[in-house]
Design a protein around this motif. Structure first.
Motif, PDB file in Angstrom:
ATOM      1  N   SER A 202       5.760   2.070   0.994  1.00  0.00           N
ATOM      2  CA  SER A 202       5.833   2.549   2.789  1.00  0.00           C
ATOM      3  C   SER A 202       7.134   1.846   3.263  1.00  0.00           C
ATOM      4  CB  SER A 202       4.773   2.325   3.771  1.00  0.00           C
ATOM      5  OG  SER A 202       4.081   0.910   3.998  1.00  0.00           O
ATOM      6  N   THR A 204       7.531   1.273   6.167  1.00  0.00           N
ATOM      7  CA  THR A 204       7.453  -0.355   7.261  1.00  0.00           C
ATOM      8  C   THR A 204       7.483  -1.185   6.412  1.00  0.00           C
ATOM      9  OG1 THR A 204       5.703   0.774   8.773  1.00  0.00           O
ATOM     10  CG2 THR A 204       5.261  -1.279   8.389  1.00  0.00           C
ATOM     11  N   THR A 205       6.645  -1.338   4.284  1.00  0.00           N
ATOM     12  CA  THR A 205       6.879  -2.553   4.314  1.00  0.00           C
ATOM     13  C   THR A 205       8.120  -2.736   3.599  1.00  0.00           C
ATOM     14  OG1 THR A 205       4.554  -2.212   3.316  1.00  0.00           O
ATOM     15  CG2 THR A 205       5.560  -3.454   1.721  1.00  0.00           C
ATOM     16  N   SER A 239       6.068   6.019   6.151  1.00  0.00           N
ATOM     17  CA  SER A 239       4.061   6.369   6.489  1.00  0.00           C
ATOM     18  C   SER A 239       4.136   4.575   6.377  1.00  0.00           C
ATOM     19  CB  SER A 239       3.331   6.717   5.670  1.00  0.00           C
ATOM     20  OG  SER A 239       3.296   6.550   4.475  1.00  0.00           O
ATOM     21  N   ARG A 240       3.054   3.797   6.591  1.00  0.00           N
ATOM     22  CA  ARG A 240       2.521   2.489   7.275  1.00  0.00           C
ATOM     23  C   ARG A 240       1.261   2.663   5.745  1.00  0.00           C
ATOM     24  NH1 ARG A 240       1.340   1.430  13.163  1.00  0.00           N
ATOM     25  NH2 ARG A 240       3.872   1.869  14.141  1.00  0.00           N
TER      26      ARG A 240
END
Length: 744
Positions: A202, A204-205, A239-240
C-alpha cells in the motif's frame, strides 16, 4: 559507521581552480550536488533530487541483476510504481565491507518488528528477498574462513529461521550454497538472481519504508535501496493497509517470482487429501442396518409412522449419513475388531441425527447453552472436558489430579468391590499440573496429559489409572481421542505432536515441523488426519499413515489456542490469543474468512461446530460464549450491539468436594437448560427462560459493545466466569463450563 568513501574522481570541495564544466557529465554533476547535500545534512532535499534524477536518467546496468524484456534496466522507475530510486547505479555502496550488508538487514528486520501491527504483514514480505540477496552477496565476497564457518554461513544460520514457515522449501534448496560457483549452478539461486521478486504494498506502507531508508543512510539504508531496485518489483496501490485483512500474511497469487511456487505452503496445500467419512466395517454396517430396520418396523406397527414428527426412517437416516464422496480407504487405518458397543454407538448417533434441533442463521431460535460453573477451585482448574453422551464432566487441576462429576445428578461408584458411591471421583497419578483431558467415544475411558511429560489412560469403571504413556521431552499441553477410539494424539512444548494407540506405550508417529509449542490437537472426523495448532501462529494437518504434513494454514497473528473440525470434515476453525477466529477450507488449505467479536486481547479457549456445521460457538477469557454464522457474514467489523444474554449462575459445582450443586442455565431465545450435576445431598437444575435472560442482559450487559463481524450472531455472558469449554451434544444442545473467578 564511517561515511561512504567518495567516488573516484571527486575531490575535496576546496579545490582552488575547478575543472571546466565540459569535463563533467550530468551524472557527475548530480553526484557532486548530492554529496554536498549529504555533507550539509539536507537529507530531504537529497532524497528528492535522487528520485528526480533517477526518473530522468536510467541507471547503468548491473551485472547479475534482472533485466526486463524491453532490453533496458527497469530499476530507475519512479516511486509511483514502487521503486526506490538512487544515483550512482542506485547508490552503489562505496564500501565492500560485508558486515555493512548484515547490519543493513538487521536494521531493517528490527525496524519491521517494532513497527505498528497494521504495517507488519506487508513489510515482512520484503524481508525474505532482502535476506536471500544479502546471502548471495556474502557468498561472493572472499572469506578466509572455511565455508562451514564463513560470514555467509553464520548469517544464514542466524536469520533463516525468520522465514522457515513461509519459505522453508526454498531455504532448504539454498542452504547448501557456500562458494561463488554455486550461485551459477543452483537453479533456485539463478531463479532469484535473474527474475524480480514481486510484492504488493500500500502507498502508506511504501512511504513509511522510504522514510526509514532515508533516515538510516548511515546504517545500511542505501544497501537496502540498491537491493530493492535490482531485485524487487513493488506494486504500490493507492490505499492504506487493511487492518482487518487476515490474508495478508502469506504471498498473494501475483506475488513472489512468476511461475515459482514460493515456500512450503503452496507445495503442501497442493497435495491430494481424502476428507470424506471413513467407511464402516461391512459386517458392522449390515448389523446396524438390521437393527435399525427392526426398530423402524416396530415404530411403524405401533404408531403408523416411522417415528415422531418425521417421515424419515432410521434406516434412511443411516444411509444419508454414510453417503459421502472422497472417502479414504478403510485399510489405511488399522482398527481392532468392532464390538457390540460400537454398534450401539452408531445406532445412537443415527437417532440423534434424526431427533436433533436444527439451528442456524435461517432458523427461528439460537442454540441453547447449558452452563456449568465450578466454584471453590482456588484458581487451580486448568481444563474441562464433557463426555460424548453428556453424562460426565472431567476437570484437570494444578494439584496434579483430575476430578469426575456426573451430569445426571447421580453419584459415581466404582465397580471395585467394597467401594462407596461418591458425588465426585478423584483420579490421582500425575506428578504435575494436568493441562488436558479427553473422553473416549464410548465414555469408558479418559485420557489426561500433564506437565510431567506423560499422558495417562483412566478407566471410568474403576476410576483408576491403566497406562502411562511417556515419550515427550517437555510438558504435554493437550490430548485428544480419535473419533473411532483406539488412537489418540498429544501436543507438547517440545514442538511436536505424537500419535499413540491405547495398546502401545510408545508413539506410533512423531509429527515434527512446528517451530514453537504445539498447543492444541484434534482429529479429522475420518481419523486419518491429525490437526495441530501452534504458538508459531500456524495450523497444520498431518497424514496419520505417513506422518507428514499435508496442509499448512498461515494467517494468524498470535499463537493458536484452539482448533476444531466441522462434522463434514471440510472446514477447520482455529482461534488465537488475540481473539480472532479463522475458518479454513481443508481442500485447498486457504482461509475462508476471519471472525471477530471477542473482547480485544482475550484468549479463546474452546470452539465447537453444530452437528450440521452451520453454526460455530466459541468460549474465552472474556467470560462469554459467542455464536457465529459459518456460511455467511463479512470480515469487516462494525460497532454493533449483538444479542447479549447472561448465563445464570444459580447453582454451584464445588471442585474441592464440599456440598454444592452443578446447575445449568439456558440462553435468551433458547430452551432452559436441563442437565444437572451431582451434589452432596441432592442435585439442582437451574434454568433461565428467554425473557429472563433478556432482562438480565438489559440489567447487566446493556452497555457492552464490541467490534464484531456481521457473522457474529449472539453473545451469552457469564458474570465472572471465564468459559474453558464448549461442546455441542448429538442433538445440538451446547454445553459450556468454567471456573468462577470470584469478586474483584
Amino acid at each position: 559507521m564511517s561515511n561512504p568513501q567518495r567516488p573516484l574522481g571527486v575531490g575535496t570541495p576546496a579545490a582552488a581552480t575547478p575543472p571546466p564544466p565540459t569535463q563533467y557529465s550530468a551524472a557527475d554533476l548530480n553526484r557532486i550536488v548530492l554529496e554536498y547535500l549529504n555533507k550539509k545534512g539536507y537529507s530531504k532535499t537529497e532524497q528528492m533530487l535522487r528520485i528526480e534524477s533517477a526518473t530522468r536518467t536510467p541507471a547503468a546496468s548491473v551485472p547479475g541483476s534482472p533485466t526486463p524484456s524491453g532490453g533496458h534496466q527497469d530499476a530507475s522507475r519512479s516511486a509511483t510504481n514502487g521503486t526506490v530510486s538512487n544515483t550512482d547505479t542506485l547508490l552503489k555502496s562505496s564500501t565492500d565491507d560485508p558486515n555493512l550488508f548484515i547490519r543493513a538487514y538487521k536494521s531493517l528486520r528490527d525496524w519491521i518488528e517494532t513497527s505498528l501491527d497494521i504495517f507488519q504483514p506487508e513489510l515482512r514480505k520484503l524481508l525474505f528477498p532482502i535476506f536471500v540477496h544479502t546471502f548471495f552477496y556474502l557468498i561472493q565476497k572472499p572469506d578466509s574462513k572455511s565455508p562451514a564457518t564463513s560470514l555467509a554461513r553464520r548469517f544464514f544460520d542466524t536469520y533463516s529461521s525468520d522465514h522457515s514457515v513461509l519459505h522453508g522449501y526454498d531455504l532448504q534448496l539454498l542452504s547448501g550454497l557456500t562458494l561463488p560457483d554455486h550461485l551459477q549452478e543452483n537453479e533456485t539461486a539463478k531463479l532469484y538472481r535473474q527474475h524480480k521478486y514481486r510484492l504488493n504494498m500500500s502507498r502508506t506502507t511504501f512511504d513509511l519504508l522510504l522514510h526509514f531508508l532515508d533516515e538510516t543512510e548511515n546504517n545500511g539504508g542505501p544497501i537496502i535501496i540498491r537491493l530493492i531496485n535490482q531485485y524487487i518489483e513493488t506494486n504500490v496501490t493507492p490505499s492504506r493497509p487493511d487492518k482487518y485483512n487476515d490474508f495478508s500474511h502469506s504471498l498473494g497469487p501475483d506475488e513472489g517470482i512468476p511461475g515459482h511456487t514460493t515456500g512450503q505452503e503452496n507445495r503442501l496445500n497442493s497435495q491430494p487429501v481424502r476428507l470424506g467419512r471413513l467407511p464402516l466395517d461391512e459386517r458392522m454396517a449390515k448389523e446396524v442396518e438390521l437393527r435399525l430396520k427392526d426398530e423402524d418396523d416396530t415404530a411403524q406397527n405401533n404408531n403408523g409412522i416411522a417415528g415422531i414428527g418425521t417421515t424419515k426412517t432410521l434406516l434412511q437416516e443411516f444411509h444419508e449419513m454414510n453417503q459421502t464422496e472422497d472417502s479414504p480407504v478403510r485399510e489405511v487405518l488399522p482398527l481392532p475388531q468392532y464390538k457390540g458397543v460400537d454398534v450401539e454407538h452408531e445406532i445412537a448417533a443415527v437417532k440423534d441425527a434424526r431427533s436433533r434441533l436444527k439451528i442456524g442463521p435461517t432458523e427461528a431460535s439460537l442454540p441453547s447453552v447449558c452452563m456449568y460453573t465450578f466454584h471453590n477451585t482456588y484458581d487451580g482448574l486448568n481444563c474441562l472436558e464433557f463426555s460424548n453422551d453428556s453424562s460426565l464432566v472431567a476437570g484437570g487441576f494444578s494439584d496434579s489430579y483430575l476430578k469426575i462429576w456426573s451430569l445426571k445428578g447421580e453419584k459415581l461408584q466404582s465397580v471395585v468391590k467394597g467401594s462407596q458411591p461418591l458425588t465426585s471421583q478423584r483420579l490421582v497419578g500425575h506428578a504435575g499440573p494436568v493441562y488436558g483431558a479427553s473422553f473416549s467415544p464410548d465414555g469408558k475411558y479418559l485420557l489426561s496429559c500433564s506437565e510431567d511429560k506423560s499422558a495417562r489412560l483412566w478407566s471410568m469403571d474403576t476410576y483408576t489409572a491403566l497406562v502411562s504413556y511417556k515419550g515427550h521431552s517437555h510438558p504435554v499441553w493437550d490430548v485428544a481421542f480419535s473419533p473411532v477410539g483406539h488412537y489418540f494424539a498429544t501436543a507438547s512444548h517440545d514442538q511436536t505432536a505424537r500419535l499413540w494407540s491405547c495398546d502401545h506405550i510408545y508413539p506410533l508417529r512423531i509429527f515434527a515441523g512446528h517451530i514453537s509449542d504445539v498447543d492444541c490437537v484434534t482429529f479429522h472426523p475420518n481419523s486419518t488426519y491429525v490437526l495441530t495448532g501452534s504458538s508459531d501462529k500456524t495450523c497444520r494437518m498431518w497424514d496419520v499413515a505417513k506422518g507428514t504434513p499435508v496442509r499448512i494454514m498461515i494467517s494468524h497473528t498470535a499463537p493458536v489456542s484452539a482448533i476444531t473440525m466441522s462434522p463434514d470434515g471440510r472446514t477447520l476453525a482455529s482461534a488465537a490469543d488475540d481473539g480472532v477466529i479463522m475458518l479454513w477450507d481443508l481442500g485447498s488449505g486457504k482461509a475462508i474468512k476471519a471472525m471477530r467479536g471477542h473482547e480485544k486481547g482475550s484468549s479463546i479457549y474452546s470452539l465447537s461446530f453444530s452437528r450440521e456445521g452451520s453454526v460455530l460457538v466459541s468460549a474465552g477469557s472474556d467470560c462469554s460464549v459467542r455464536v457465529w454464522d459459518v456460511k455467511g457474514g463479512s470480515t469487516t467489523p462494525s460497532s454493533t450491539s449483538s444479542t447479549v444474554a447472561t448465563l445464570a449462575d444459580s447453582g454451584k459445582v464445588l471442585a474441592d468436594g464440599k456440598a454444592g450443586d452443578a446447575t445449568a442455565a439456558g440462553p435468551a431465545g433458547g430452551v432452559a437448560g436441563s442437565a444437572t450435576g451431582g451434589a452432596a445431598g441432592g442435585s439442582t437444575a437451574g434454568g433461565q427462560s428467554g425473557d429472563a435472560a433478556a432482562n438480565a442482559a438489559k440489567a447487566g450487559a446493556s452497555a457492552r459493545q464490541t467490534f464484531a463481524t456481521s457473522d457474529h450472531m449472539a453473545t451469552f455472558m457469564t458474570k465472572r466466569t471465564p468459559v474453558y469449554k464448549v461442546q455441542f451434544t448429538g442433538r445440538n444442545l451446547c454445553l459450556a463450563g468454567g471456573a468462577f473467578m470470584g469478586t474483584s
